[in-house]
Scaffold this active site. Structure first.
Site, short mmCIF file in Angstrom:
data_model
loop_
_atom_site.label_atom_id
_atom_site.label_comp_id
_atom_site.label_asym_id
_atom_site.label_seq_id
_atom_site.Cartn_x
_atom_site.Cartn_y
_atom_site.Cartn_z
N LYS A 148 0.83 -1.20 0.00
CA LYS A 148 0.00 0.00 0.00
C LYS A 148 0.87 1.26 0.00
O LYS A 148 1.90 1.31 0.68
CB LYS A 148 -0.90 -0.02 1.24
CG LYS A 148 -1.79 1.21 1.42
CD LYS A 148 -2.60 1.08 2.70
CE LYS A 148 -3.40 2.34 3.01
NZ LYS A 148 -4.16 2.24 4.28
N SER A 192 -8.71 3.65 4.21
CA SER A 192 -7.79 4.15 3.21
C SER A 192 -7.13 3.07 2.36
O SER A 192 -6.45 3.37 1.37
CB SER A 192 -6.70 4.98 3.90
OG SER A 192 -5.93 4.19 4.79
N SER A 195 -9.42 1.52 8.30
CA SER A 195 -8.89 1.49 6.95
C SER A 195 -8.63 0.11 6.38
O SER A 195 -8.33 -0.02 5.20
CB SER A 195 -7.59 2.31 6.88
OG SER A 195 -7.87 3.68 7.04
#
Length: 474
Positions: free
Chosen positions: A74, A150, A174
């Site tokens: 990520k 996220s 997230s």
């Protein structure tokens, strides 16, 4: 078996691919080739990759427990040595990770084959993965809707079959929010279960936890076994499990005291379809043999917001300290500008007040689990949001008002970042529109084994492996 066809590749979870490689029915190189083709097929369509695929794949141990299994990292900061990162922001140019994050070192040791980098909102500050730098990340179940945030790019790629597992992290939801939006398994481990070094001893005052998104409970359990050794030097360390998490899946947990709550402590309305899926999960747990009562922890929504400010200003502080110069406000999105300004204005007394709020939440949740084994809630209050619903450049946002806005969409997750308790989102239902609906399970600190046991029971009772979104590999 011959060359691995894309539909064969995408149908397998990480353990399934690993077992094929171990049995020499396919080679690791054939799996990597299939993964590259899959990522190239759906990555651009979903807007889920920040950059071209890594050539070659990042170095990994060919003898690790997941040797040859593809995954992505990520774009949430310096994670893999030598790999550029942007945190989804135009303000960050030319930044490259100088060292591996401790979790990345464990991913490498596990044999995971990192092939790319997934999208995230600017500085990870939203439940919508829609940044100015990388654009909108689209949901494979409905490209007009968001993937959550996220860890949104990671969720899109796992849900679409491009990779079976993807790095993700969670400071307010997230991991669990994208899992709910995309029909995945999303475990936020206990505080101190996975490492946060070497650049920090506690991430976001202990509210940020690193792990992954998967499509199956067994992948989550096996991966947690591979990466969750005690983090050397970290401020927090979760108690070691009595046995491997994957081994715990083989036994039932016994009759549990389950609390069911469909109304959030903030009073935010919950979509009736979401509430119905959660209530049905409670009925399934009763059918399995657990004792279910309708109740929940006594929490103050203002305390959760105040405590979550620690995570927000920690993010702002990391940006301000890590940048060679203060980011140009013109290059930032509106909420990011507000967060950096409020970070600089945050005083020691503000920190103390937020820490006291965190203590109140942590104690309340801790007391709750003296009388209950498991808490069941919706993951989100609503279905996956159409793009722009959580508009990132909405004018007049302060950090607190922004938190309240995104917590109205996802009011159930942040409390357990604040308290440090493990929580998992499971894809236990779908809406009339065919959209995934996640249900969150929470347990006492250190009891991921219990969460995974119950998750495995629910996976068998309400299976989801055969569900495929319209945007799927091949």
């Amino acid at each position: 078996m011959g060359p691995l066809e894309l539909h064969e590749y995408a149908a397998l979870d990480a353990v399934g691919l690993r077992d094929l490689i171990r049995a020499r029915e396919v080679t690791a190189a054939e799996v990597e080739d299939a993964a590259r083709r899959a990522l190239s097929q759906v990555g651009p369509e979903l807007g889920a990759l920040t950059r071209p695929l890594f050539e070659p794949a990042l170095v990994h141990d060919p003898d690790g427990p997941f040797a040859g299994v593809p995954f992505v990292i990520k774009d949430s900061g310096p994670f893999a040595q030598g790999v550029p990162f942007t945190l989804g922001s135009r303000s960050i140019q030319g930044a490259v990770a100088a060292v591996d994050h401790d979790l990345m070192a464990r991913f490498r040791a596990a044999g995971l084959v990192a092939l790319g980098q997934s999208t995230a909102p600017e500085f990870g500050l939203s439940f919508a993965t829609e940044s100015v730098r990388h654009g909108v990340t689209r949901n494979p179940w409905d490209p007009g809707r968001g993937v959550g945030g996220s860890s949104g790019g990671a969720a899109a790629l796992v849900a679409s079959g491009a990779v079976p597992v993807a790095h993700a992290n969670d400071a307010g939801g997230s991991i669990r929010v994208p899992a709910s939006c995309c029909g995945l398994v999303g475990l936020k481990p206990s505080r101190g279960r996975t490492p946060c070094g070497p650049l920090t001893g506690e991430a976001a005052f202990g509210q940020l936890v690193e792990f992954a998104l998967t499509r199956s409970v067994r992948d989550t359990a096996h991966l947690l076994d591979a990466v969750s050794a005690p983090p050397v030097g970290d401020k927090y360390q979760a108690p070691a499990p009595a046995r491997p998490f994957a081994e715990a899946l083989r036994t039932a947990p016994g009759r549990l005291r389950v609390a069911l709550a469909t109304a959030p402590w903030s009073g935010t309305p919950v979509d009736p379809q979401v509430a119905a899926v959660t209530v049905n999960a409670g009925k399934v747990l009763e059918w399995i043999g657990h004792a279910v009562t309708e109740t929940g922890p006594d929490l103050d929504a203002d305390d959760i917001v105040e405590a979550a400010m620690l995570s927000v200003v920690s993010t702002g502080g990391a940006v301000l300290r890590g940048a060679p110069r203060r980011p140009d406000p013109a290059s930032l999105e509106a909420v990011s500008r507000a967060v950096l300004a409020e970070t600089e204005a945050f005083t020691a007394l503000d920190v103390l007040a937020a820490m006291e709020a965190q203590d109140r939440v942590t104690r309340s949740v801790g007391r709750f689990f003296l009388a209950h084994d498991l808490l069941v809630t919706p993951t989100l209050a609503a279905l996956p949001a159409p793009h722009g619903t959580l508009a990132y450049d909405a004018p007049g946002q302060s950090a607190r008002s922004w938190l309240r806005r995104i917590f109205a969409h996802g009011p159930f997750t942040a409390a357990f970042n604040v308290s440090g308790h493990p929580a998992i989102s499971l894809p236990l239902g779908q809406s009339r529109e065919g959209l995934p609906v996640g249900v969150q399970l929470v347990a006492a600190h250190g009891r991921e084994d219990l969460l995974l046991q119950v998750a495995s029971q629910l996976e068998q009772a309400v299976p989801w492996a055969d569900r495929q979104p319209p945007v799927f590999v091949d």
